[in-house]
Design a protein around this motif. Structure first.
Motif, mmCIF file in Angstrom:
data_model
loop_
_atom_site.group_PDB
_atom_site.id
_atom_site.type_symbol
_atom_site.label_atom_id
_atom_site.label_comp_id
_atom_site.label_asym_id
_atom_site.label_seq_id
_atom_site.Cartn_x
_atom_site.Cartn_y
_atom_site.Cartn_z
ATOM 1 N N UNK A 9 0.837 -1.203 0.000
ATOM 2 C CA UNK A 9 0.000 0.000 0.000
ATOM 3 C C UNK A 9 0.876 1.258 0.000
ATOM 4 N N UNK A 10 1.958 1.247 0.794
ATOM 5 C CA UNK A 10 2.910 2.357 0.816
ATOM 6 C C UNK A 10 3.480 2.600 -0.584
ATOM 7 N N UNK A 11 3.925 1.527 -1.262
ATOM 8 C CA UNK A 11 4.518 1.679 -2.593
ATOM 9 C C UNK A 11 3.508 2.233 -3.597
ATOM 10 N N UNK A 12 2.257 1.772 -3.523
ATOM 11 C CA UNK A 12 1.236 2.277 -4.453
ATOM 12 C C UNK A 12 0.966 3.762 -4.198
ATOM 13 N N UNK A 17 0.992 9.447 -5.518
ATOM 14 C CA UNK A 17 0.858 10.788 -4.947
ATOM 15 C C UNK A 17 2.167 11.472 -4.561
ATOM 16 N N UNK A 18 3.281 10.756 -4.620
ATOM 17 C CA UNK A 18 4.553 11.346 -4.201
ATOM 18 C C UNK A 18 5.653 11.176 -5.245
ATOM 19 N N UNK A 19 5.268 10.836 -6.473
ATOM 20 C CA UNK A 19 6.204 10.681 -7.599
ATOM 21 C C UNK A 19 7.368 9.752 -7.258
ATOM 22 N N UNK A 20 7.125 8.781 -6.386
ATOM 23 C CA UNK A 20 8.168 7.822 -6.013
ATOM 24 C C UNK A 20 9.252 8.401 -5.130
ATOM 25 N N UNK A 21 9.039 9.606 -4.595
ATOM 26 C CA UNK A 21 10.101 10.297 -3.854
ATOM 27 C C UNK A 21 10.368 9.723 -2.465
ATOM 28 N N UNK A 23 11.012 6.600 -1.850
ATOM 29 C CA UNK A 23 11.833 5.392 -1.988
ATOM 30 C C UNK A 23 13.125 5.757 -2.696
ATOM 31 N N UNK A 24 14.115 4.935 -2.459
ATOM 32 C CA UNK A 24 15.373 5.049 -3.198
ATOM 33 C C UNK A 24 15.565 3.691 -3.856
ATOM 34 N N UNK A 25 15.462 3.664 -5.180
ATOM 35 C CA UNK A 25 15.383 2.389 -5.874
ATOM 36 C C UNK A 25 14.047 1.779 -5.518
ATOM 37 N N UNK A 26 14.073 0.607 -4.903
ATOM 38 C CA UNK A 26 12.835 -0.041 -4.472
ATOM 39 C C UNK A 26 12.710 -0.046 -2.949
ATOM 40 N N UNK A 27 13.651 0.612 -2.265
ATOM 41 C CA UNK A 27 13.676 0.607 -0.802
ATOM 42 C C UNK A 27 13.030 1.869 -0.231
ATOM 43 N N UNK A 91 11.743 15.037 1.780
ATOM 44 C CA UNK A 91 11.902 15.591 0.432
ATOM 45 C C UNK A 91 12.046 17.111 0.481
ATOM 46 N N UNK A 92 11.122 17.768 1.179
ATOM 47 C CA UNK A 92 11.185 19.229 1.261
ATOM 48 C C UNK A 92 12.176 19.709 2.316
ATOM 49 N N UNK A 93 12.551 18.792 3.220
ATOM 50 C CA UNK A 93 13.479 19.106 4.309
ATOM 51 C C UNK A 93 12.978 20.295 5.138
ATOM 52 N N UNK A 94 11.681 20.261 5.411
ATOM 53 C CA UNK A 94 11.030 21.319 6.175
ATOM 54 C C UNK A 94 10.578 20.761 7.521
ATOM 55 N N UNK A 95 10.650 21.589 8.535
ATOM 56 C CA UNK A 95 10.241 21.182 9.878
ATOM 57 C C UNK A 95 8.899 21.834 10.185
ATOM 58 N N UNK A 96 7.829 21.212 9.714
ATOM 59 C CA UNK A 96 6.487 21.734 9.979
ATOM 60 C C UNK A 96 5.562 20.563 10.271
#
Length: 182
Positions: A9-12, A17-21, A23-27, A91-96
């Motif tokens: 479910x996480x991968x789907x 909705x997150x353009x695969x961002x 994961x790194x490769x398949x991890x 991804x955004x490296x934001x603290x919110x």
């Protein structure tokens, strides 16, 4: 009903909705798991730290007791909510918490699909527990139920009225067990 495995479910959701961002490769960049049964007051959480899910240092935990009996959409909504937190952080490296980046992504996801709705606050049925403590203001006598004792908590109304809105020790709350207060 058995709990659904979260990783597929996480991968789907990551692809949709997150353009695969996330994961790194398949991890996955974040560990994803069901709670061990102790998470009973909140549907899910995202956390990070050196001792969290080594070696990743980040994880999403969903509540088995709260989400287990609910429809699949509740799990999808909660997981997606926590994935937005991870996306803002990694991804955004934001603290919110639920700031503008979170809200914008949430609105985009809700506009993009109609299987589930992501919200800032989940509205799932949480069993209500009676308060364990009654806090009593020494100044005005106001009694307020609490689930746990809060150190250095003071009566807001008395602090506002008598001390210009500043905390003052004369308004420090005292606690009695709720059973004794009846």
């Amino acid at each position: 009903m058995p709990l659904e495995p979260l990783l597929p479910l996480f991968h789907r959701l990551n692809r949709e909705h997150f353009e695969g961002s996330l994961t790194q490769g398949n991890q996955p960049l974040v560990a994803v798991r069901w709670s061990d049964g102790r998470l009973r007051r909140t549907a899910g959480l995202y956390r990070r730290g050196v001792s969290v899910a080594p070696p990743l240092g980040r994880e999403i935990v969903l509540s088995r007791p709260l989400l287990g009996p609910l429809p699949r959409e509740a799990t999808e909504s909660t997981l997606c909510h926590e994935m937005i937190h991870a996306w803002v952080d990694l991804v955004l490296k934001s603290n919110e918490s639920h700031g503008p980046n979170f809200l914008a992504r949430m609105q985009a996801i809700n506009a993009d699909q109609d299987r589930f709705e992501v919200s800032v606050r989940h509205r799932f049925p949480v069993p209500q527990q009676p308060p364990r403590w009654i806090a009593i203001c020494p100044r005005c006598g106001r009694r307020t139920p609490y689930r746990r004792r809060m150190k250095q908590a003071a009566c807001r109304q008395c602090c506002n009225q008598h001390h210009g809105g500043r905390w003052h020790p004369s308004c420090l709350l005292g606690y009695v067990p709720a059973q004794e207060d009846s």
